[in-house]
Design a protein around this motif. Structure first.
Motif, PDB file in Angstrom:
ATOM      1  N   GLU A  13       0.865  -1.173   0.000  1.00  0.00           N
ATOM      2  CA  GLU A  13       0.000   0.000   0.000  1.00  0.00           C
ATOM      3  C   GLU A  13       0.906   1.230   0.000  1.00  0.00           C
ATOM      4  OE1 GLU A  13      -4.094  -0.541   2.068  1.00  0.00           O
ATOM      5  OE2 GLU A  13      -2.547  -1.068   3.513  1.00  0.00           O
ATOM      6  N   ILE A  14       0.412   2.310  -0.579  1.00  0.00           N
ATOM      7  CA  ILE A  14       1.185   3.550  -0.623  1.00  0.00           C
ATOM      8  C   ILE A  14       0.474   4.567   0.264  1.00  0.00           C
ATOM      9  CG2 ILE A  14       2.016   5.392  -2.117  1.00  0.00           C
ATOM     10  CD1 ILE A  14       2.168   3.142  -4.337  1.00  0.00           C
ATOM     11  N   PRO A  15       1.092   4.873   1.421  1.00  0.00           N
ATOM     12  CA  PRO A  15       0.428   5.749   2.400  1.00  0.00           C
ATOM     13  C   PRO A  15       0.310   7.189   1.926  1.00  0.00           C
ATOM     14  CG  PRO A  15       2.673   5.266   3.104  1.00  0.00           C
ATOM     15  CD  PRO A  15       2.434   4.465   1.852  1.00  0.00           C
ATOM     16  N   ASP A  16      -0.656   7.880   2.475  1.00  0.00           N
ATOM     17  CA  ASP A  16      -0.913   9.267   2.102  1.00  0.00           C
ATOM     18  C   ASP A  16       0.093  10.186   2.792  1.00  0.00           C
ATOM     19  OD1 ASP A  16      -1.954  11.686   1.316  1.00  0.00           O
ATOM     20  OD2 ASP A  16      -3.989  11.270   2.021  1.00  0.00           O
ATOM     21  N   PRO A  17       0.897  10.926   2.020  1.00  0.00           N
ATOM     22  CA  PRO A  17       1.892  11.817   2.637  1.00  0.00           C
ATOM     23  C   PRO A  17       1.350  13.209   2.958  1.00  0.00           C
ATOM     24  CG  PRO A  17       2.155  11.868   0.274  1.00  0.00           C
ATOM     25  CD  PRO A  17       1.024  10.896   0.568  1.00  0.00           C
ATOM     26  N   TYR A  18       0.078  13.468   2.611  1.00  0.00           N
ATOM     27  CA  TYR A  18      -0.474  14.817   2.731  1.00  0.00           C
ATOM     28  C   TYR A  18      -0.286  15.382   4.138  1.00  0.00           C
ATOM     29  CZ  TYR A  18      -3.759  18.687   2.097  1.00  0.00           C
ATOM     30  OH  TYR A  18      -4.339  19.929   2.026  1.00  0.00           O
ATOM     31  N   LYS A  19       0.247  16.601   4.194  1.00  0.00           N
ATOM     32  CA  LYS A  19       0.514  17.325   5.441  1.00  0.00           C
ATOM     33  C   LYS A  19       1.515  16.612   6.340  1.00  0.00           C
ATOM     34  CE  LYS A  19      -3.518  20.206   5.485  1.00  0.00           C
ATOM     35  NZ  LYS A  19      -4.694  20.721   6.098  1.00  0.00           N
ATOM     36  N   ARG A  20       2.395  15.801   5.736  1.00  0.00           N
ATOM     37  CA  ARG A  20       3.440  15.112   6.475  1.00  0.00           C
ATOM     38  C   ARG A  20       4.791  15.728   6.092  1.00  0.00           C
ATOM     39  NH1 ARG A  20       1.782   9.636   7.341  1.00  0.00           N
ATOM     40  NH2 ARG A  20       3.570   9.455   8.719  1.00  0.00           N
ATOM     41  N   SER A  21       5.868  15.184   6.643  1.00  0.00           N
ATOM     42  CA  SER A  21       7.206  15.751   6.420  1.00  0.00           C
ATOM     43  C   SER A  21       7.720  15.469   5.009  1.00  0.00           C
ATOM     44  CB  SER A  21       8.180  15.150   7.429  1.00  0.00           C
ATOM     45  OG  SER A  21       8.368  13.773   7.137  1.00  0.00           O
ATOM     46  N   GLU A  22       8.781  16.205   4.639  1.00  0.00           N
ATOM     47  CA  GLU A  22       9.432  15.974   3.342  1.00  0.00           C
ATOM     48  C   GLU A  22       9.968  14.554   3.258  1.00  0.00           C
ATOM     49  OE1 GLU A  22      12.344  18.910   2.107  1.00  0.00           O
ATOM     50  OE2 GLU A  22      11.056  20.537   2.819  1.00  0.00           O
ATOM     51  N   GLU A  23      10.436  14.008   4.398  1.00  0.00           N
ATOM     52  CA  GLU A  23      10.955  12.634   4.423  1.00  0.00           C
ATOM     53  C   GLU A  23       9.863  11.645   4.045  1.00  0.00           C
ATOM     54  OE1 GLU A  23      13.542  15.239   6.522  1.00  0.00           O
ATOM     55  OE2 GLU A  23      11.453  14.837   6.992  1.00  0.00           O
ATOM     56  N   VAL A  24       8.654  11.858   4.569  1.00  0.00           N
ATOM     57  CA  VAL A  24       7.525  10.983   4.245  1.00  0.00           C
ATOM     58  C   VAL A  24       7.211  11.086   2.755  1.00  0.00           C
ATOM     59  CG1 VAL A  24       5.060  10.533   4.630  1.00  0.00           C
ATOM     60  CG2 VAL A  24       6.557  10.999   6.579  1.00  0.00           C
ATOM     61  N   PHE A  25       7.193  12.304   2.229  1.00  0.00           N
ATOM     62  CA  PHE A  25       6.954  12.494   0.799  1.00  0.00           C
ATOM     63  C   PHE A  25       7.998  11.744  -0.029  1.00  0.00           C
ATOM     64  CE2 PHE A  25       3.886  15.775   1.725  1.00  0.00           C
ATOM     65  CZ  PHE A  25       3.054  15.745   0.619  1.00  0.00           C
ATOM     66  N   SER A  26       9.270  11.822   0.394  1.00  0.00           N
ATOM     67  CA  SER A  26      10.342  11.136  -0.344  1.00  0.00           C
ATOM     68  C   SER A  26      10.140   9.628  -0.342  1.00  0.00           C
ATOM     69  CB  SER A  26      11.707  11.471   0.258  1.00  0.00           C
ATOM     70  OG  SER A  26      12.008  12.817   0.002  1.00  0.00           O
ATOM     71  N   LEU A  27       9.781   9.069   0.806  1.00  0.00           N
ATOM     72  CA  LEU A  27       9.542   7.621   0.898  1.00  0.00           C
ATOM     73  C   LEU A  27       8.359   7.206   0.031  1.00  0.00           C
ATOM     74  CD1 LEU A  27      10.136   7.095   4.718  1.00  0.00           C
ATOM     75  CD2 LEU A  27      11.511   6.128   2.857  1.00  0.00           C
ATOM     76  N   VAL A  28       7.284   7.971   0.100  1.00  0.00           N
ATOM     77  CA  VAL A  28       6.092   7.688  -0.698  1.00  0.00           C
ATOM     78  C   VAL A  28       6.420   7.809  -2.192  1.00  0.00           C
ATOM     79  CG1 VAL A  28       3.795   8.584  -1.302  1.00  0.00           C
ATOM     80  CG2 VAL A  28       4.419   8.232   1.096  1.00  0.00           C
ATOM     81  N   TYR A  29       7.162   8.847  -2.554  1.00  0.00           N
ATOM     82  CA  TYR A  29       7.538   9.051  -3.950  1.00  0.00           C
ATOM     83  C   TYR A  29       8.356   7.859  -4.461  1.00  0.00           C
ATOM     84  CZ  TYR A  29       9.492  11.119  -8.140  1.00  0.00           C
ATOM     85  OH  TYR A  29       9.852  11.347  -9.434  1.00  0.00           O
ATOM     86  N   GLU A  30       9.262   7.366  -3.624  1.00  0.00           N
ATOM     87  CA  GLU A  30      10.085   6.214  -3.986  1.00  0.00           C
ATOM     88  C   GLU A  30       9.215   4.970  -4.222  1.00  0.00           C
ATOM     89  OE1 GLU A  30      13.747   4.049  -1.859  1.00  0.00           O
ATOM     90  OE2 GLU A  30      13.730   6.227  -1.591  1.00  0.00           O
ATOM     91  N   LEU A  31       8.251   4.751  -3.333  1.00  0.00           N
ATOM     92  CA  LEU A  31       7.308   3.629  -3.492  1.00  0.00           C
ATOM     93  C   LEU A  31       6.507   3.757  -4.784  1.00  0.00           C
ATOM     94  CD1 LEU A  31       5.506   2.925  -0.078  1.00  0.00           C
ATOM     95  CD2 LEU A  31       6.537   1.228  -1.608  1.00  0.00           C
ATOM     96  N   ILE A  32       6.052   4.960  -5.065  1.00  0.00           N
ATOM     97  CA  ILE A  32       5.296   5.211  -6.303  1.00  0.00           C
ATOM     98  C   ILE A  32       6.188   4.925  -7.512  1.00  0.00           C
ATOM     99  CG2 ILE A  32       4.239   7.021  -7.745  1.00  0.00           C
ATOM    100  CD1 ILE A  32       3.176   8.249  -5.080  1.00  0.00           C
ATOM    101  N   GLY A  33       7.419   5.423  -7.468  1.00  0.00           N
ATOM    102  CA  GLY A  33       8.356   5.202  -8.577  1.00  0.00           C
ATOM    103  C   GLY A  33       8.626   3.725  -8.815  1.00  0.00           C
ATOM    104  N   ASP A  34       8.890   2.972  -7.742  1.00  0.00           N
ATOM    105  CA  ASP A  34       9.138   1.525  -7.858  1.00  0.00           C
ATOM    106  C   ASP A  34       7.920   0.819  -8.433  1.00  0.00           C
ATOM    107  OD1 ASP A  34      11.629   1.946  -6.728  1.00  0.00           O
ATOM    108  OD2 ASP A  34      11.080   1.154  -4.755  1.00  0.00           O
ATOM    109  N   SER A  35       6.740   1.183  -7.946  1.00  0.00           N
ATOM    110  CA  SER A  35       5.496   0.567  -8.420  1.00  0.00           C
ATOM    111  C   SER A  35       5.253   0.884  -9.895  1.00  0.00           C
ATOM    112  CB  SER A  35       4.310   1.060  -7.580  1.00  0.00           C
ATOM    113  OG  SER A  35       4.486   0.705  -6.222  1.00  0.00           O
ATOM    114  N   CYS A  36       5.496   2.143 -10.282  1.00  0.00           N
ATOM    115  CA  CYS A  36       5.297   2.548 -11.671  1.00  0.00           C
ATOM    116  C   CYS A  36       6.276   1.821 -12.596  1.00  0.00           C
ATOM    117  CB  CYS A  36       5.452   4.054 -11.827  1.00  0.00           C
ATOM    118  SG  CYS A  36       4.053   4.988 -11.163  1.00  0.00           S
ATOM    119  N   LYS A  37       7.515   1.621 -12.150  1.00  0.00           N
ATOM    120  CA  LYS A  37       8.495   0.884 -12.960  1.00  0.00           C
ATOM    121  C   LYS A  37       7.964  -0.507 -13.284  1.00  0.00           C
ATOM    122  CE  LYS A  37      12.785   3.045 -11.566  1.00  0.00           C
ATOM    123  NZ  LYS A  37      13.069   3.389 -10.190  1.00  0.00           N
ATOM    124  N   GLN A  38       7.400  -1.167 -12.274  1.00  0.00           N
ATOM    125  CA  GLN A  38       6.863  -2.519 -12.481  1.00  0.00           C
ATOM    126  C   GLN A  38       5.683  -2.512 -13.439  1.00  0.00           C
ATOM    127  OE1 GLN A  38       8.432  -5.262 -11.415  1.00  0.00           O
ATOM    128  NE2 GLN A  38       9.957  -3.831 -10.634  1.00  0.00           N
TER     129      GLN A  38
END
Length: 143
Positions: A112-137
Motif C-alpha cells: 500500500e502507498i500511504p498518504d503523505p499529505y501534510k506530512r514531512s518531506e521525508e515521508v513524501f520522499s519515501l512515498v515518492y520512492e514507493l510510487i516510482g518503484d510501483s510505476c516501474k513494475q
C-alpha cells in the motif's frame, strides 16, 4: 489492451498525480489520467510532490484535481489505487469496475502507498520512492 489507465487516491493532489506523470513518461502511447475519491477539485499537485517530480525531470505543471465519477471509471481499462480501502470503496461504489481495479503496489509485494499529505518531506520522499518503484513494475508489464 490497457490503453486508458486511471490512477486513484483520495485528494488527487499527491499520490495519484505523481504516479500519473511518471507512468505517462514511461508509457507515452497510453492515456493515463488520475482522479480522487474525495478530490480537492481543481487544486494543482501538492508542493512537496511537485518538487519531487520536477527534481526527477517530470512535469508537475497544469494538473487539476478531479473527482472520480461513473464516466471516468467506465472509460478506464485499468484502475490503479494506493490502498486496500480504495479497492474496497471502488468495489462498493462501482461494482462493474472490480475486475479492473488493482493496487499500484501490486508488483512490489502488494504494498500500500500511504498518504503523505501534510506530512514531512521525508515521508513524501519515501512515498515518492514507493510510487516510482510501483510505476516501474507497471511500466514493464504494460509496455
Amino acid at each position: 489492451m490497457f490503453n486508458n489507465i486511471l490512477i486513484v487516491c483520495v485528494g488527487n493532489i499527491c499520490r495519484s498525480p505523481s504516479a500519473e506523470r511518471i507512468l505517462q513518461h514511461m508509457l507515452p502511447d497510453k492515456n493515463i489520467t488520475s482522479a480522487g475519491l474525495g478530490a480537492l477539485v481543481d487544486h494543482g499537485i501538492e508542493e512537496n510532490a511537485a518538487a519531487l517530480l520536477d527534481a526527477a525531470g517530470y512535469d508537475s505543471a497544469n494538473h487539476k484535481a478531479r473527482q472520480i465519477s461513473n464516466e471516468i471509471v467506465s472509460n478506464a481499462d485499468l484502475i490503479l489505487v494506493m490502498e486496500q480501502r480504495h479497492l474496497k470503496t471502488i468495489r462498493e461504489k462501482y461494482p462493474a469496475a472490480s475486475g479492473k481495479t488493482m493496487l499500484l503496489g501490486k508488483w512490489v509485494g502488494d504494498k500500500e502507498i500511504p498518504d503523505p499529505y501534510k506530512r514531512s518531506e521525508e515521508v513524501f520522499s519515501l512515498v515518492y520512492e514507493l510510487i516510482g518503484d510501483s510505476c516501474k513494475q507497471w511500466g514493464a508489464k504494460l509496455s
